[in-house]
Design a protein around this motif. Structure first.
Motif, PDB file in Angstrom:
ATOM      1  N   LYS A 106     -12.224   6.013   6.721  1.00 38.68           N
ATOM      2  CA  LYS A 106     -12.986   6.953   7.545  1.00 38.68           C
ATOM      3  C   LYS A 106     -13.360   6.273   8.866  1.00 38.68           C
ATOM      4  CE  LYS A 106     -17.094   8.327   9.160  1.00 38.68           C
ATOM      5  NZ  LYS A 106     -18.311   7.633   9.634  1.00 38.68           N
TER       6      LYS A 106
ATOM      7  N   PRO B 270     -29.067  -3.581  13.338  1.00 38.54           N
ATOM      8  CA  PRO B 270     -29.016  -4.668  14.321  1.00 38.54           C
ATOM      9  C   PRO B 270     -29.343  -4.207  15.744  1.00 38.54           C
ATOM     10  CG  PRO B 270     -26.803  -4.098  13.572  1.00 38.54           C
ATOM     11  CD  PRO B 270     -27.747  -3.304  12.739  1.00 38.54           C
ATOM     12  N   ARG B 271     -29.286  -2.886  15.959  1.00 37.37           N
ATOM     13  CA  ARG B 271     -29.651  -2.397  17.305  1.00 37.37           C
ATOM     14  C   ARG B 271     -31.162  -2.358  17.478  1.00 37.37           C
ATOM     15  NH1 ARG B 271     -24.799  -1.195  18.931  1.00 37.37           N
ATOM     16  NH2 ARG B 271     -23.406  -0.280  17.393  1.00 37.37           N
TER      17      ARG B 271
ATOM     18  N   GLY C 270     -15.596   6.686  12.246  1.00 35.27           N
ATOM     19  CA  GLY C 270     -16.731   7.422  12.810  1.00 35.27           C
ATOM     20  C   GLY C 270     -16.546   7.722  14.291  1.00 35.27           C
ATOM     21  N   GLY C 271     -17.535   8.386  14.876  1.00 35.19           N
ATOM     22  CA  GLY C 271     -17.438   8.875  16.253  1.00 35.19           C
ATOM     23  C   GLY C 271     -17.054   7.822  17.285  1.00 35.19           C
TER      24      GLY C 271
ATOM     25  N   MET D 169     -30.728   2.004   0.777  1.00 34.22           N
ATOM     26  CA  MET D 169     -30.751   1.784   2.235  1.00 34.22           C
ATOM     27  C   MET D 169     -30.404   3.075   2.965  1.00 34.22           C
ATOM     28  SD  MET D 169     -29.011  -1.956   2.698  1.00 34.22           S
ATOM     29  CE  MET D 169     -29.282  -2.054   4.466  1.00 34.22           C
TER      30      MET D 169
ATOM     31  N   GLY E 292     -20.143  -4.208   9.340  1.00 31.12           N
ATOM     32  CA  GLY E 292     -20.734  -4.147   8.009  1.00 31.12           C
ATOM     33  C   GLY E 292     -22.189  -3.722   8.015  1.00 31.12           C
ATOM     34  N   VAL E 293     -22.764  -3.755   6.810  1.00 33.14           N
ATOM     35  CA  VAL E 293     -24.168  -3.390   6.640  1.00 33.14           C
ATOM     36  C   VAL E 293     -24.999  -4.654   6.881  1.00 33.14           C
ATOM     37  CG1 VAL E 293     -25.860  -2.406   5.058  1.00 33.14           C
ATOM     38  CG2 VAL E 293     -23.468  -1.671   4.912  1.00 33.14           C
TER      39      VAL E 293
HETATM   40  P1  ADP Z   1     -20.330   6.266  12.821  1.00 32.00           P
HETATM   41  O1  ADP Z   1     -20.244   7.165  14.003  1.00 32.00           O
HETATM   42  O2  ADP Z   1     -19.230   5.260  12.754  1.00 32.00           O
HETATM   43  O3  ADP Z   1     -20.523   7.026  11.535  1.00 32.00           O
HETATM   44  P2  ADP Z   1     -23.156   5.687  12.881  1.00 32.00           P
HETATM   45  O4  ADP Z   1     -23.776   5.660  14.229  1.00 32.00           O
HETATM   46  O5  ADP Z   1     -23.394   6.887  12.051  1.00 32.00           O
HETATM   47  O6  ADP Z   1     -21.620   5.373  13.058  1.00 32.00           O
HETATM   48  O7  ADP Z   1     -23.619   4.410  12.036  1.00 32.00           O
HETATM   49  C1  ADP Z   1     -23.480   3.116  12.589  1.00 32.00           C
HETATM   50  C2  ADP Z   1     -24.818   2.673  13.146  1.00 32.00           C
HETATM   51  O8  ADP Z   1     -25.743   2.550  12.059  1.00 32.00           O
HETATM   52  C3  ADP Z   1     -24.836   1.310  13.772  1.00 32.00           C
HETATM   53  O9  ADP Z   1     -24.433   1.358  15.115  1.00 32.00           O
HETATM   54  C4  ADP Z   1     -26.290   0.873  13.608  1.00 32.00           C
HETATM   55  O10 ADP Z   1     -27.030   1.096  14.795  1.00 32.00           O
HETATM   56  C5  ADP Z   1     -26.836   1.808  12.543  1.00 32.00           C
HETATM   57  N1  ADP Z   1     -27.466   1.121  11.408  1.00 32.00           N
HETATM   58  C6  ADP Z   1     -28.637   1.499  10.845  1.00 32.00           C
HETATM   59  N2  ADP Z   1     -28.966   0.676   9.859  1.00 32.00           N
HETATM   60  C7  ADP Z   1     -27.996  -0.252   9.771  1.00 32.00           C
HETATM   61  C8  ADP Z   1     -27.789  -1.393   8.920  1.00 32.00           C
HETATM   62  N3  ADP Z   1     -28.637  -1.728   7.963  1.00 32.00           N
HETATM   63  N4  ADP Z   1     -26.683  -2.127   9.131  1.00 32.00           N
HETATM   64  C9  ADP Z   1     -25.796  -1.817  10.099  1.00 32.00           C
HETATM   65  N5  ADP Z   1     -25.946  -0.753  10.932  1.00 32.00           N
HETATM   66  C10 ADP Z   1     -27.028   0.019  10.772  1.00 32.00           C
END
Ligand code: ADP
Ligand code: ASP
Ligand code: MG
Length: 453
Positions: free
Chosen positions: A10, A235-236, A12-13, A255, A229-230
């Motif tokens: 998958k 991390p932002r 993502g955006g 989580m 990864g998680v």
């Molecule tokens: P996608 O469009 O690929 O689905 P998302 O924006 O939905 O991406 O999810 C990715 C984002 O999730 C990361 O950029 C990060 O800011 C956020 N995020 C929140 N919690 C976590 C975490 N524990 N570990 C990693 N990223 C996280």
């Protein structure tokens, strides 16, 4: 059913945001010969624009301005593939339909219309990435996921009908995976039994990948995103967050439930039912590695991660009649159930009960707090509603069995006003409700005390 090891990838955006991102995603997908099914989100930013168009609040000029933005995003990709003319024709047809539907929404919006409008995001991105696959010499086929992803009719937050999905996948999708090609389909969108378009709620593409993984008995589900990864927290928000190599299903599910946006909260449910390992990595930097989410891990730390969930609403229901009386809680929960409103946290005292509701995951983004529901509650108790709150959660293992864990967490946030605490119902989390404007700072403090050396 596939007789090879099947990986469902998958993207993502941000992984399909533009031609460059799509090219990286195609390379990531091609680097694993087991990746036969690719699920994509809409290009970054597109769903937000479509939700705005569906809100019914756009003037004709605003609609044109937003359609132009959509055109520019998709043109950048279409202009670089071999079939530019075909792609532009396809994009223009979709944009014309979006314009018509946005004008309809300006007269009267609805969740059903919102789902129809937003579905165009995934339909367009999936069409374009097929052409990027072909440009690199791969035999990719476009598949409309609505043929197999059957849900109820709860527009904006539809629930999958798992057995029907499995049977439809066996009939329509599995035969395509036998051939020497890559099938590309859409995340997030689905259809009800009447063929009307539904959606699984914001961020739902992860859930689509997991549901397809379950239906097709995949051996792995890979979630490719914009971070490797998680991490121990977003991390932002907290730059000291650290990547986690492996997580149990339970830890990852906690989580996601408590706001780690990296996974849609329901993603792990189908994976757990089939025991399918889930990998999370960065499509732009796959070499950085990622996180495996699986049934068991070698370590079980008391503190694994902290998460933040915004947009919480606190409702405090008070009634002096509650003292010594039975049935008050049942009556309250009965009203919430009648309005299909799911409760997150609960805490009770002698004369009152406090619950939190999540204001945000419906595709339309419109708060689900129903005024008729509040009025019905007001008939038998005093109702106080507070908005602009956030839930900060500590996720770990055996937390209520290990002496001192709660004290450590309480010490970390001693400087913050906590509106509500939830501890004890689960061994795996400890939650604090705090004001939205203090939430990131409380999250950072918890991370520093519990997860940094
Ligand atoms: P996608 O469009 O690929 O689905 P998302 O924006 O939905 O991406 O999810 C990715 C984002 O999730 C990361 O950029 C990060 O800011 C956020 N995020 C929140 N919690 C976590 C975490 N524990 N570990 C990693 N990223 C996280
Ligand atoms: N495009 C949808 C959203 O932005 C679904 C997803 O990205 O998972 O919410
Ligand atoms: Mg996401």
């Amino acid at each position: 059913m596939a007789n090879f090891q099947l990986d469902i990838a998958k993207f993502g955006g941000t992984s399909v945001a533009d031609f460059k991102a799509m090219t990286s995603s195609v390379q990531v997908s091609a680097s694993n010969p087991n990746t036969r099914l690719v699920v994509v989100s809409a290009c970054a930013g597109v769903t937000n624009i479509l939700v705005e168009l569906a809100s019914g609040a756009c003037s004709r000029d605003k609609i044109e301005e937003l359609i132009k933005k959509l055109y520019d995003i998709h043109y950048e990709i279409a202009s670089k593939v071999a079939t530019t003319d075909i792609c532009l024709k396809f994009i223009k047809e979709h944009l014309n339909e979006i314009r018509d539907l946005a004008n309809e929404a300006a007269m009267e919006r609805s969740d059903a219309l919102t789902d129809r409008i937003v579905s165009h995001g995934e339909l367009m991105s999936s069409f374009l990435i097929v052409e990027v696959f072909k440009l690199h010499g791969y035999n990719a086929k476009w598949f409309d996921v609505r043929q197999v992803m059957r849900t109820d009719s709860c527009f904006g937050h539809a629930q999958p009908l798992v057995e029907v999905v499995e049977s439809l996948c066996k009939t329509h999708l599995a035969p395509l995976l036998q051939e020497d090609n890559i099938v590309v389909t859409q995340g997030f969108i689905a259809s009800n039994s009447e063929g009307m378009t539904t959606t699984l709620g914001r961020g739902g593409s992860d859930y689509t990948a997991a549901l397809l993984g379950e239906a097709l008995a995949a051996s792995t589900i890979s979630i490719w995103t914009d971070v490797p990864g998680v991490y121990t927290t977003d991390p932002r928000l907290v730059p000291h967050a650290k990547p986690i190599d492996e997580l149990t299903y339970l830890e990852a599910a906690e989580m996601a439930t408590f706001g780690a946006k990296i996974l849609h909260p329901s993603t792990l449910i189908p994976a757990v039912r089939r025991g399918i390992p889930v990998y999370v990595g960065s499509s732009k930097e796959p070499e950085k590695g990622g996180t495996w989410v699986k049934p068991e891990t070698t370590s079980h730390p008391a503190f694994r991660a902290v998460a933040l969930r915004k947009n919480q609403t606190l409702i405090v229901l008070a009634s002096p009649k509650m003292v010594g009386a039975s049935g008050f809680l049942a009556k309250v929960f009965g009203v919430f159930a009648k309005y299909n409103q799911s409760i997150d946290l609960v805490s009770t005292s002698e004369v009152s009960i406090a619950v939190t509701l999540d204001a945000g995951s419906n595709t339309s983004g419109i708060s689900q707090l129903n005024e008729s529901m509040l009025n019905e509650l007001r008939q038998f108790c005093h109702v106080k509603v507070e908005h602009n709150l956030s839930l900060v959660a500590v996720i770990g293992n055996e937390m209520s069995n290990i002496p001192g864990t709660a004290t450590k967490a309480f010490d970390a946030i001693e400087d913050y006003a906590v509106r509500m605490i939830c501890y004890g119902a689960s061994n795996h989390n400890l939650c604090f409700l705090v004001d939205e404007d203090k939430a990131v700072s409380a999250l950072t403090a918890l991370h520093k005390h519990l997860l940094e050396d």
